[in-house]
Design a protein around this motif. Structure first.
Motif, short mmCIF file in Angstrom:
data_model
loop_
_atom_site.label_atom_id
_atom_site.label_comp_id
_atom_site.label_asym_id
_atom_site.label_seq_id
_atom_site.Cartn_x
_atom_site.Cartn_y
_atom_site.Cartn_z
N MET A 71 0.80 -1.27 -0.08
CA MET A 71 -0.01 0.18 0.03
C MET A 71 0.89 1.26 -0.15
SD MET A 71 -2.98 -0.98 2.44
CE MET A 71 -4.16 -2.41 2.25
N THR A 72 2.04 1.27 0.82
CA THR A 72 2.52 2.50 0.99
C THR A 72 4.36 2.48 0.16
OG1 THR A 72 3.82 1.87 2.84
CG2 THR A 72 1.78 2.81 3.05
N GLY A 73 4.73 1.12 0.05
CA GLY A 73 5.88 1.15 -0.61
C GLY A 73 7.05 1.32 0.52
N LYS A 74 6.74 1.31 1.78
CA LYS A 74 7.42 1.40 2.78
C LYS A 74 7.74 0.35 3.49
CE LYS A 74 6.65 6.34 3.31
NZ LYS A 74 5.80 7.45 4.25
N ILE A 75 8.71 0.14 4.32
CA ILE A 75 8.85 -1.02 5.24
C ILE A 75 7.87 -1.14 6.45
CG2 ILE A 75 10.63 -2.58 6.44
CD1 ILE A 75 11.36 -2.20 3.57
N LYS A 76 7.69 -2.54 6.79
CA LYS A 76 6.64 -2.64 7.74
C LYS A 76 7.24 -4.04 8.41
CE LYS A 76 2.94 -5.25 5.57
NZ LYS A 76 1.52 -5.37 4.95
N ASN A 77 6.77 -3.97 9.74
CA ASN A 77 6.97 -5.60 10.58
C ASN A 77 8.35 -5.83 10.59
OD1 ASN A 77 4.20 -5.63 10.22
ND2 ASN A 77 4.24 -7.03 8.34
N ALA A 78 9.25 -4.83 10.36
CA ALA A 78 10.69 -5.33 10.78
C ALA A 78 11.01 -5.13 12.05
CB ALA A 78 11.70 -4.17 10.09
N ASN A 79 11.88 -6.21 13.04
CA ASN A 79 12.09 -6.10 14.16
C ASN A 79 13.26 -5.31 14.21
OD1 ASN A 79 13.97 -7.87 13.20
ND2 ASN A 79 13.33 -9.90 14.51
N SER A 80 13.87 -5.00 13.07
CA SER A 80 14.96 -3.98 13.10
C SER A 80 14.11 -2.61 12.86
CB SER A 80 16.01 -4.28 11.93
OG SER A 80 16.72 -5.13 12.31
#
Length: 302
Positions: A71-80
């Motif tokens: 949806m956004t092209g951005k990172i999600k769900n990263a534990n970093s």
């Protein structure tokens, strides 16, 4: 030439492969934690260093401990967590001046092991990362299956199935970084294993040291490892009940505990629907470099 980057919570690794999968170059450095700009710079330095060493420019694939939002092209769900909400692919592509391919690190592990590893030739491979965090990825006919929301295989943030009283107490006291409680990651990551041992013994040790102590007869270490095996079996049974893969491949630090490959097959039928299960559980053939190899293959088959 195919260049892969494995961006981990503690280390970042680069590899350069020839078209036959031969390793031409490999190098790793510590990951700059909590610093997005430094993370981008480190990746650029590794890629350009690999190309200088080999004398050739290559395609670029990157495995990350999260995913790119459709949806956004951005990172999600990263534990970093310093990656979350960032246009990582766009920023890195702008710095390098060329396209890059980005995928979840567990999907990269799945590609690697489905291509020329422990799941080669199998129709569906479920690949597990049990290290600092806990992730999973699916490869179907040798290609990533990321799903509609880009989170296929993310079993680390499903709740641990069939919790007993000890596990219910644990999940109340050990929240997950994602904001929920009871996630598989809090129980069966290497971090979760170390936490469980500390709660039993009062000592803070690495997963590797705890497993070694279990071999030496340490009662707390043995109990922590037996609890871990049962929890991992329950979590894997949930995957088998859902997608029923042809093979499960383990990667990450906890995959080096060799007794898992004996205990897990014996435990799985207790939890798999119908009481029957002969799904093989195998160690990643390419070890802790399997993910970075899969990242290198992303532009070709991802």
């Amino acid at each position: 030439m195919y260049i892969g980057i494995d961006l981990g919570g503690t280390k970042t690794e680069v590899i350069a492969l020839d078209p036959a999968g031969g390793e031409q170059y490999r190098y790793r450095v510590p990951t700059p934690r909590d610093d997005y700009a430094a993370t981008l710079a480190t990746i650029c330095d590794l890629i350009l260093g690999a190309e200088r060493a080999v004398g050739e420019q290559g395609s670029i694939g990157i495995g990350i401990p999260g995913t790119v939002s459709r949806m956004t092209g951005k990172i999600k769900n990263a534990n970093s967590v310093w990656l979350n909400g960032r246009p990582f692919r766009q920023d890195l592509g702008a710095l390098l001046g060329r396209p890059i391919t980005v995928a979840n690190d567990a999907n990269c592990l799945a590609i690697s092991e489905a291509t020329d590893g422990a799941g080669a030739g199998e129709e569906m491979v479920f690949a597990v990362i049990i290290g600092t965090g806990c992730g999973g990825g699916l490869a179907v006919n040798g290609r990533v299956y990321a799903g509609h929301n880009g989170i296929a295989g993310e079993w680390g943030h499903n709740p641990l199935p069939w919790p007993d009283e000890t596990e219910l107490q644990y999940q109340r006291e050990v929240p997950c970084y994602c904001g929920k409680t009871g996630c598989n990651e809090t129980f069966i990551s290497g971090t979760g294993f170390a936490t469980a041992y500390r709660r039993l013994s009062g000592a803070s040790l690495s997963g590797e040291d705890i497993a070694r102590r279990a071999l030496d007869g340490d009662a707390h270490a043995e109990l922590a490892l037996r609890q871990y095996e049962h929890r991992l079996a329950k979590a894997l049974a949930g995957v088998i009940n859902t997608v029923d893969p042809r093979v499960i491949v383990l990667g990450g630090g906890m995959s080096n505990v060799d007794r898992l490959y004996t205990t897990l097959p014996a435990l799985l039928p207790q939890w798999v629907f119908g009481g029957e299960c002969d799904t093989p559980v195998r160690k990643a053939r390419h070890g802790d470099s399997s993910g970075v190899r899969g990242a290198a293959w992303l532009p070709r088959i991802g």
